[in-house]
Design a protein around this motif. Structure first.
Motif, PDB file in Angstrom:
ATOM      1  N   ARG A  90      -9.346  -6.862 -21.200  1.00 15.74           N
ATOM      2  CA  ARG A  90      -9.102  -5.481 -20.777  1.00 15.74           C
ATOM      3  C   ARG A  90      -9.607  -5.294 -19.356  1.00 15.74           C
ATOM      4  O   ARG A  90     -10.438  -6.061 -18.871  1.00 15.74           O
ATOM      5  N   GLU A  91      -9.098  -4.265 -18.704  1.00 15.09           N
ATOM      6  CA  GLU A  91      -9.430  -4.030 -17.302  1.00 15.09           C
ATOM      7  C   GLU A  91     -10.898  -3.647 -17.125  1.00 15.09           C
ATOM      8  O   GLU A  91     -11.460  -2.881 -17.910  1.00 15.09           O
ATOM      9  N   ASP A 134     -13.675  -3.259 -13.484  1.00  8.11           N
ATOM     10  CA  ASP A 134     -13.892  -3.472 -12.056  1.00  8.11           C
ATOM     11  C   ASP A 134     -14.639  -4.780 -11.819  1.00  8.11           C
ATOM     12  O   ASP A 134     -15.631  -5.073 -12.495  1.00  8.11           O
ATOM     13  N   ALA A 188      -2.451  -8.146 -13.151  1.00  6.17           N
ATOM     14  CA  ALA A 188      -3.356  -8.552 -12.073  1.00  6.17           C
ATOM     15  C   ALA A 188      -3.518 -10.065 -12.093  1.00  6.17           C
ATOM     16  O   ALA A 188      -3.707 -10.668 -13.153  1.00  6.17           O
ATOM     17  N   CYS A 215      -5.230 -10.347 -15.763  1.00  9.33           N
ATOM     18  CA  CYS A 215      -5.533  -9.193 -16.608  1.00  9.33           C
ATOM     19  C   CYS A 215      -4.367  -8.214 -16.593  1.00  9.33           C
ATOM     20  O   CYS A 215      -3.953  -7.747 -15.527  1.00  9.33           O
ATOM     21  N   SER A 225      -3.840  -1.020 -13.056  1.00  8.53           N
ATOM     22  CA  SER A 225      -3.412   0.303 -13.507  1.00  8.53           C
ATOM     23  C   SER A 225      -3.631   1.362 -12.431  1.00  8.53           C
ATOM     24  O   SER A 225      -2.970   2.404 -12.441  1.00  8.53           O
ATOM     25  N   PRO A 264      -8.450  -2.898 -10.798  1.00  9.92           N
ATOM     26  CA  PRO A 264      -7.516  -2.869 -11.926  1.00  9.92           C
ATOM     27  C   PRO A 264      -6.109  -2.505 -11.472  1.00  9.92           C
ATOM     28  O   PRO A 264      -5.915  -1.593 -10.666  1.00  9.92           O
ATOM     29  N   MET A 283      -2.620  -4.505 -17.972  1.00  8.55           N
ATOM     30  CA  MET A 283      -3.063  -3.128 -18.152  1.00  8.55           C
ATOM     31  C   MET A 283      -2.536  -2.659 -19.497  1.00  8.55           C
ATOM     32  O   MET A 283      -1.745  -3.365 -20.131  1.00  8.55           O
ATOM     33  N   PHE A 339     -13.666  -7.788 -12.369  1.00  8.24           N
ATOM     34  CA  PHE A 339     -13.243  -8.886 -13.238  1.00  8.24           C
ATOM     35  C   PHE A 339     -14.472  -9.637 -13.775  1.00  8.24           C
ATOM     36  O   PHE A 339     -15.527  -9.034 -13.961  1.00  8.24           O
TER      37      PHE A 339
END
Length: 231
Positions: free
Chosen positions: A188-189, A191, A143, A159, A129, A127, A161, A193
């Motif tokens: 939304r974020e 791990d 991302a 994606c 963030s 992510p 954040m 994807f």
């Protein structure tokens, strides 16, 4: 985020000249963007340029790009060793090794160097963030998870954040589509994807079917090849 009046093909800066970085640089250069490829040393950058040339040559040989594409693409790529070279870029894509501390530091410096309208993106599978703590303008951070090799596979998972501007998501997808990619927006974020999580879910089930004696590896392979093949 301020309105961006930059041209449709803004300068793209790729940070990192490894297997993802030089592939992403190739994607945008062959799509007509000027690109600055930023790496640690001129020696490693020259190696990356050689790989880009060989890759584009292969596309030309297979009739996928026109004659002269290699020369044109290489003419659009400038190699540099300083992050300061990204200052005029409209899109900056970080493709460094998966070292979180390095990524945090790089994003912080890019936030200071680049225009307030520049999109700051990462090609990482983590992510964004997690690497943006030193960025003041979080609305432009996003991302762009390219699949490897990026010059061959069309998928890019996009994606934002919390705080990423919807306009930045839209603009990023537009630039990716213009470069021949197929962006998929993740709401939304998370791990891994989408693609990696689906792949590993299938892998876990395959291992379970084999371990429980339900199906052999060859049987599962045949099932996949004759049923779940891509359209």
């Amino acid at each position: 985020m301020p309105h961006d009046d930059k041209p449709e093909k803004p300068l793209v800066a790729t940070i990192g000249n490894g297997i993802m970085g030089h592939g992403i640089a190739e994607v945008f250069a062959t799509a007509g963007h000027d690109v600055v490829l930023i790496g640690r040393s001129h020696e490693s950058l020259q190696v990356a340029i050689g790989k880009i040339a060989a890759s584009v040559d292969e596309f030309v040989a297979r009739g996928l790009l026109r004659e002269g594409s290699t020369k044109d693409a290489l003419a659009r790529i400038k190699i540099e060793t300083s992050l300061e070279s990204a200052k005029d870029a409209g899109l900056v894509i970080e493709a460094l090794p998966e070292n979180l501390e390095l990524k945090v530091e790089t994003f912080g410096r890019l936030d200071e160097i680049c225009s307030a309208t520049a999109i700051l993106a990462t090609a990482s599978g983590h992510p964004v963030s997690e690497m943006s703590s030193r960025v003041s303008g979080l609305d432009r951070v996003i991302a762009t998870h390219f699949w490897y090799p990026p010059q061959l596979l069309p998928l890019v998972e996009v994606c934002g954040m919390p705080g990423t501007s919807p306009q930045v998501v839209e603009r990023t997808c537009s630039l990716l589509r213009g470069a021949g990619k197929s962006p998929v927006v993740i709401n939304r974020e998370i791990d891994g994807f989408i693609g990696n999580r689906l792949q590993f879910a299938l892998l876990r089930e395959a291992w379970a079917l084999w371990a429980d004696g339900v199906a052999s590896a060859s049987g599962q392979r045949s099932t996949s090849l004759t049923s779940h093949r891509s359209a």
